[in-house]
Design an enzyme around this catalytic site. Structure first.
Site, PDB file in Angstrom:
ATOM      1  N   LYS A  13       0.832  -1.208   0.000  1.00  0.00           N
ATOM      2  CA  LYS A  13       0.000   0.000   0.000  1.00  0.00           C
ATOM      3  C   LYS A  13       0.868   1.260   0.000  1.00  0.00           C
ATOM      4  O   LYS A  13       0.583   2.216  -0.716  1.00  0.00           O
ATOM      5  CB  LYS A  13      -0.927   0.002   1.213  1.00  0.00           C
ATOM      6  N   ARG A  88     -10.993   4.122  10.098  1.00  0.00           N
ATOM      7  CA  ARG A  88     -10.862   2.737  10.550  1.00  0.00           C
ATOM      8  C   ARG A  88     -12.196   2.173  11.042  1.00  0.00           C
ATOM      9  O   ARG A  88     -12.283   0.978  11.313  1.00  0.00           O
ATOM     10  CB  ARG A  88      -9.812   2.632  11.669  1.00  0.00           C
ATOM     11  N   ARG A 127      10.504 -14.152   4.184  1.00  0.00           N
ATOM     12  CA  ARG A 127      11.342 -12.964   4.322  1.00  0.00           C
ATOM     13  C   ARG A 127      11.948 -12.881   5.721  1.00  0.00           C
ATOM     14  O   ARG A 127      13.100 -12.473   5.890  1.00  0.00           O
ATOM     15  CB  ARG A 127      10.509 -11.712   4.031  1.00  0.00           C
ATOM     16  N   ARG A 133      13.890  -9.500   9.889  1.00  0.00           N
ATOM     17  CA  ARG A 133      13.307  -8.219  10.289  1.00  0.00           C
ATOM     18  C   ARG A 133      12.259  -8.428  11.373  1.00  0.00           C
ATOM     19  O   ARG A 133      11.400  -9.291  11.262  1.00  0.00           O
ATOM     20  CB  ARG A 133      12.671  -7.541   9.074  1.00  0.00           C
ATOM     21  N   ARG A 144      -1.353  -8.527  13.372  1.00  0.00           N
ATOM     22  CA  ARG A 144      -1.575  -7.278  12.619  1.00  0.00           C
ATOM     23  C   ARG A 144      -2.532  -7.509  11.452  1.00  0.00           C
ATOM     24  O   ARG A 144      -3.416  -6.691  11.180  1.00  0.00           O
ATOM     25  CB  ARG A 144      -0.241  -6.735  12.100  1.00  0.00           C
TER      26      ARG A 144
END
Length: 206
Positions: A13, A88, A127, A133, A144
């Protein structure tokens, strides 16, 4: 042109928003950025935000809308805005609609980057294994992603009922997603041009 971009974490996004800013002269209104800028400005509104954040409280919808209105009023010469991180909830969406209507504006399109949750989780897990990360931690990312889906679920029918919801395949390459977004914008422009033509036709009896 007023756009809302919906997309879960890691769906790209942010990348699409930056491209829209660059290619179409839009301003990206990020809730977090606006709050930080308000505090840094030292304005009356900024002082209110600072006190709320120092207490650890959530900034009210009323203040966020006031910040959005401030940005819109201070940037009357831009091509439009991308709303990022707001709304939201349906209540926030209704408040945003009211704020824009009062200025003779409206949300023109809500673009949802549609993704396959399982494929996105697999991408993130891979990843994380390769790069380590922290924000790619699969467990944290799953939370999330779940929160995003819960938040946006009631907003999709709200905007669909207004005929403003467009969905693009967010699992494709960056360029392909950009092409899909561009196609949505072209349809929005064509619709606005048609509505404008129809307005003048009715006005002058054409």
């Amino acid at each position: 042109m007023n756009l809302i971009l919906f997309g879960p974490p890691a769906a790209g996004k942010g990348t699409q928003a930056k491209k829209l800013v660059k290619d179409h002269g839009l301003i990206q209104l990020s809730t977090g950025d606006m709050l930080r800028a308000a505090v840094a400005s030292g304005s009356d509104l900024g002082e209110r935000v600072k006190l709320i954040m120092e207490r650890g409280d959530l900034v009210s919808d009323e203040i966020v809308i006031a910040l959005i209105e401030e940005q819109v009023d201070n940037n009357t010469d831009v091509a439009g805005f991308i709303y990022d991180g707001f709304p939201r909830t349906v209540a926030q969406a209704e408040a945003l609609d009211a704020a824009l209507t009062g200025r003779g504006m409206a949300i023109d399109s809500v673009i949802r980057l549609k993704v396959d949750d399982a494929a996105l989780m697999e991408r993130i897990s891979s990843r994380f294994a390769e790069q380590g990360r922290k924000d790619d931690n699969p467990e944290t990312f799953g939370v999330r992603l779940g929160n995003y889906n819960k938040q946006t679920a009631p907003l999709l029918p709200y905007y669909a009922a207004q005929g403003k919801l467009a969905e693009v395949n967010g699992m494709e390459s960056i360029d392909n997603v950009s092409a899909q977004v561009a196609a949505v914008l072209e349809m929005v422009k064509a619709k606005k041009a048609s509505e404008k033509k129809g307005f003048f036709a009715r006005l002058f009896g054409g």
